[in-house]
Scaffold this active site. Structure first.
Site, PDB file in Angstrom:
ATOM      1  N   TYR A 512       0.816  -1.207   0.000  1.00 17.49           N
ATOM      2  CA  TYR A 512       0.000   0.000   0.000  1.00 17.49           C
ATOM      3  C   TYR A 512       0.855   1.264   0.000  1.00 17.49           C
ATOM      4  O   TYR A 512       0.493   2.280  -0.577  1.00 17.49           O
ATOM      5  CB  TYR A 512      -0.924   0.005   1.227  1.00 17.49           C
ATOM      6  CG  TYR A 512      -2.197  -0.769   1.035  1.00 17.49           C
ATOM      7  CD1 TYR A 512      -3.393  -0.130   0.753  1.00 17.49           C
ATOM      8  CD2 TYR A 512      -2.212  -2.155   1.135  1.00 17.49           C
ATOM      9  CE1 TYR A 512      -4.570  -0.845   0.572  1.00 17.49           C
ATOM     10  CE2 TYR A 512      -3.374  -2.881   0.960  1.00 17.49           C
ATOM     11  CZ  TYR A 512      -4.554  -2.219   0.677  1.00 17.49           C
ATOM     12  OH  TYR A 512      -5.713  -2.934   0.487  1.00 17.49           O
ATOM     13  N   TYR A 516       4.375   5.008  -2.706  1.00 23.36           N
ATOM     14  CA  TYR A 516       4.639   6.369  -2.232  1.00 23.36           C
ATOM     15  C   TYR A 516       6.105   6.541  -1.851  1.00 23.36           C
ATOM     16  O   TYR A 516       6.656   7.633  -1.972  1.00 23.36           O
ATOM     17  CB  TYR A 516       3.732   6.685  -1.043  1.00 23.36           C
ATOM     18  CG  TYR A 516       2.272   6.718  -1.412  1.00 23.36           C
ATOM     19  CD1 TYR A 516       1.711   7.841  -2.002  1.00 23.36           C
ATOM     20  CD2 TYR A 516       1.448   5.612  -1.191  1.00 23.36           C
ATOM     21  CE1 TYR A 516       0.372   7.873  -2.358  1.00 23.36           C
ATOM     22  CE2 TYR A 516       0.111   5.634  -1.542  1.00 23.36           C
ATOM     23  CZ  TYR A 516      -0.419   6.772  -2.120  1.00 23.36           C
ATOM     24  OH  TYR A 516      -1.746   6.793  -2.483  1.00 23.36           O
TER      25      TYR A 516
END
Length: 775
Positions: A512, A516
């Site tokens: 997840y 990023y």
């Protein structure tokens, strides 16, 4: 009956309006005749103007000087050109309603002028109000400031006419000097920037100001010392500390009047105590011109970038995250940093013949973005494995600031805050959220990532592992704190806080947040993908701009909370198997150095929720000489068991940075030849199979061999390889050194039993992690 002055005013207004109407008609007729206008009316020669300026004069010659006066204080030519274009766009956006005002151009002028005033007088004023740097006050330091001469004369007179002052006299002088500090601050608020704004001052001028500021503070501190030393009782520590505390406050008032806060000044504002060593180091810093120059330069760069944000230069379809000018400055600084690293070497103090290029050491350190990303992924994988074993569930949280913190798209709610202030707001919300969890005895751990929106405003993504029974309470408290400020505004519940429960069927919890991490460091493994914030940017370019943004605003991009110490982990990876006399340290070394298993390492340290004081392995330091500001420094030398008090040294060599000799490459080649001759002679072999110079060549080959399978080897592991000619890389691979050559070999099964001593339970734990990874 109208008075004389009212009649005169009306006559002046009538004459002015008539003149403006004539000029407007001339402009309108010129526009009807093919946009021809009399360029002789320009204040300077036509060659002095840009094409946009000429177009602006042709469109609105009446307000040309007014517009240029508004734009002249912008720091960049690009910004001035940008606003000229916006002005013309606003002027031409007015629709023809058939009125005389439109025919004369008054309606268009009014609309465009109001637009320009709204941008430059409202938005920029919000920016300028946050920077209180007083240029007039700073320029006064170029010559001896009058207030400094006055204070000096008063002190000399007081010393001349009084021998040993009483405590009442000292208290009176304290109050007078304390009042003078408030007088300085009053001067700072009364004086305005008249000629040259702070953000337009050149770097050479800043250096001169920094030198004069440092010199003035040296004189001021000396004068205060000569005056007050008579009032300090001999060997009275309380009086001495009180004197330095008072001197710190006076210097702080003077610096604050110039627009700068000295270190730890917020404690004075909050009426808190300051450590004596902090006062001493601050007083020394105030006399250092390099420190002053750095403060001025940092504020100036952030101010210029803040102005760019207010002007709309940082936005979608223009420049995402950071202005193009600041991004180019960051790229130039990166090249300078790399050139410096390549121009320097590090030298072993005890053995000057051992020299290594500083750039190679940079590539092996966590400062290398690729290695930093690898290390973070290992930590995240370890946190996930530990969470699964302890029945903790993962939440993916997104935290965004209210709309008043965003400058994009001409947002009228914008408060004028910069990205650094927004980051402080997000930090405060996060601290209060953690405090609420702490009161309820809910512990959690994970990682957060700070990344910017297109207009440079930061927002957070956080991966949090929480006990399954407290998951709903954590979600409720997070939404409560995230929407505490302006939570009723439109779209707040949808956009300002998002909570996603990690679904294992869609991927691991680490997946997840992995994207990023990659897109904010180097864009690794994301070739062909584009940024979520700006689809025109590849993720590689996106990562560069984000790093430049974080550097400009001093924002920490990645932060872990909970888990075991990463510094201890790094030191463990520098150790050789079995090097320590302590069993716990050897187990941790096997987990970190051989298995690369962060979950097993955390288990040895007490788990992800263990406090630092309860973790058995800690860093071991040595005290080094104080720096130029009088601050004591500590350097890591190894590790220690907090409970058994056993130590192990991980840094056996001391290095110093030196400039790379011009004949470094030639010396390296000659040393290789001498090493080859020495190896063919009948002399006994040295403790290492290669010379220092030949070793550097082999190290490059080792780096190429190990790059696909592991991180670069530490200096201790390389020493071990050159001494014993064999080094274990992982469970299946080893490095062998034979006759000035190195190669990767498969490990023998009988070597598996010769690893460092590992307990049976710990081995079972490692096998369990291995099976989980295979599944």
């Amino acid at each position: 009956m109208q008075s004389m002055w009212e009649q005169q005013r009306n006559n002046n207004l009538t004459a002015k309006n008539a003149h403006m109407a004539v000029v407007a008609c001339e402009r309108y007729q010129a526009a009807e005749n093919g946009h021809k206008f009399d360029r002789t009316l320009l204040p300077f020669d036509e060659s002095c103007y840009t094409p946009l300026q000429l177009e602006l004069f042709a469109t609105n010659p009446v307000d040309f000087e007014f517009i240029e006066q508004k734009l002249e204080n912008l720091p960049r030519q690009r910004q001035r050109e940008y606003f000229r274009k916006l002005y013309l766009k606003a002027y031409r956006s007015v629709k023809d309603d058939g009125s005389i005002a439109f025919l004369l151009g008054n309606k268009q002028r009014r609309h465009a002028n109001d637009y320009l005033r709204d941008i430059l007088d409202v938005r920029l004023q919000k920016v300028f109000s946050q920077y209180n740097v007083n240029v007039d006050f700073l320029q006064a330091f170029i010559n001896t400031p009058q207030w400094l001469l006055s204070v000096k004369d008063e002190m000399q007179q007081a010393v001349q006419f009084s021998t040993v002052p009483t405590r009442e006299e000292l208290a009176k002088h304290y109050n007078e000097l304390h009042y003078s500090g408030f007088h300085f601050r009053l001067l700072g608020t009364q004086q305005k920037q008249k000629q040259l704004p702070f953000y337009l001052i050149t770097e050479s001028k800043l250096k001169k100001m920094a030198y004069e500021m440092a010199t003035a503070f040296i004189r001021f501190q000396c004068d205060c010392s000569h005056f007050l030393k008579n009032g300090i009782e001999k060997d009275n520590e309380g009086d001495i500390q009180g004197y330095f505390y008072q001197l710190y406050k006076w210097c702080g008032e003077i610096a604050f009047s110039a627009g700068f806060k000295i270190p730890h000044w917020e404690k004075i504002e909050n009426d808190k105590r300051i450590k004596a060593e902090h006062i001493d180091s601050t007083l020394i810093r105030l006399t250092c011109e390099k420190w002053w120059f750095k403060q001025m330069r940092d504020i100036q760069k952030r101010m210029v970038e803040h102005i760019a944000i207010a002007c709309g230069e940082v936005r979608a379809n223009a420049a995402s995250y950071i202005s193009n000018q600041s991004f180019q400055e960051w790229q130039l600084q990166q090249r300078k940093n790399h050139d410096y690293l390549r121009a320097m070497i590090i030298e072993n103090i005890d053995n000057p013949e051992e020299q290594v290029e500083l750039f190679d050491m940079f590539l092996k350190s966590s400062s290398n973005p690729a290695l930093r990303r690898n290390e973070m992924m290992v930590r995240l994988r370890g946190l996930e494995e530990w969470a699964e074993e302890n029945n903790n569930e993962a939440l993916f949280l997104t935290l965004t600031a209210p709309s008043s913190f965003h400058a994009g798209n001409g947002n009228k709610k914008w408060l004028g805050v910069n990205p650094r202030e927004t980051q402080n707001y997000l930090n405060k919300v996060w601290q209060q959220f953690r405090a609420l969890l702490s009161k309820r005895n809910i512990k959690f751990y994970g990682m957060r990532v700070a990344e910017p929106h297109k207009d440079g405003t930061p927002h957070w993504h956080a991966l949090a592992y929480v006990p399954a029974e407290h998951k709903e309470e954590v979600i409720r408290l997070f939404k409560q704190k995230a929407l505490e400020l302006d939570g009723n505004e439109k779209g707040a519940a949808e956009h300002r806080c998002k909570v996603e429960k990690c679904d294992k069927t869609k991927g691991s919890a680490t997946a997840y947040i992995a994207k990023y991490i990659a897109k904010n460091i180097d864009g690794f493994a994301l070739a062909g993908e584009v940024s979520d914030e700006d689809p025109t940017l590849s993720l590689h370019d996106n990562a560069l701009r984000v790093r430049a943004w974080a550097s400009r605003w001093g924002i920490r991009q990645f932060q872990f909370y909970g888990g075991a110490s990463i510094c201890v982990w790094r030191e463990l990876r520098r150790l050789i198997s079995g090097q320590a006399d302590d069993e716990i340290i050897n187990k941790a070394q096997a987990a970190a150095g051989i298995a690369n298993d962060y979950a097993a390492y955390m288990e040895i340290q007490g788990g992800a929720l263990a406090k630092r004081a309860d973790q058995p392995i800690k860093l071991d330091y040595e005290t080094k000489p104080a720096n130029k500001y009088g601050e004591q420094r500590k350097a890591i030398i190894g590790l220690a068991n907090r409970f058994s008090l056993k130590q192990v040294i991980s840094r056996t060599k001391k290095w110093q940075i030196k400039k790379r000799p011009q004949d470094f490459a030639q010396r390296t080649e000659s040393m290789v030849e001498r090493s080859s001759t020495a190896n063919n002679s009948a002399r006994s072999a040295p403790w290492t199979c290669v010379s220092n110079c030949n070793r550097s060549i082999l190290e490059q080959k080792i780096k190429l061999l190990t790059q696909p399978i592991c991180a670069p080897l530490s200096a201790q592991k390389l020493d071990y390889l050159f001494k014993y000619k064999r080094l274990t890389i992982d469970k299946y691979t080893a490095l062998e050194l034979t006759e000035n050559d190195v190669q990767l070999v498969k490990r023998n099964q009988n070597m598996m039993t010769s690893l460092s001593p590992v307990s049976r339970n710990f081995q079972k734990l490692k096998d369990f992690h291995k099976n989980q990874r295979i599944q």
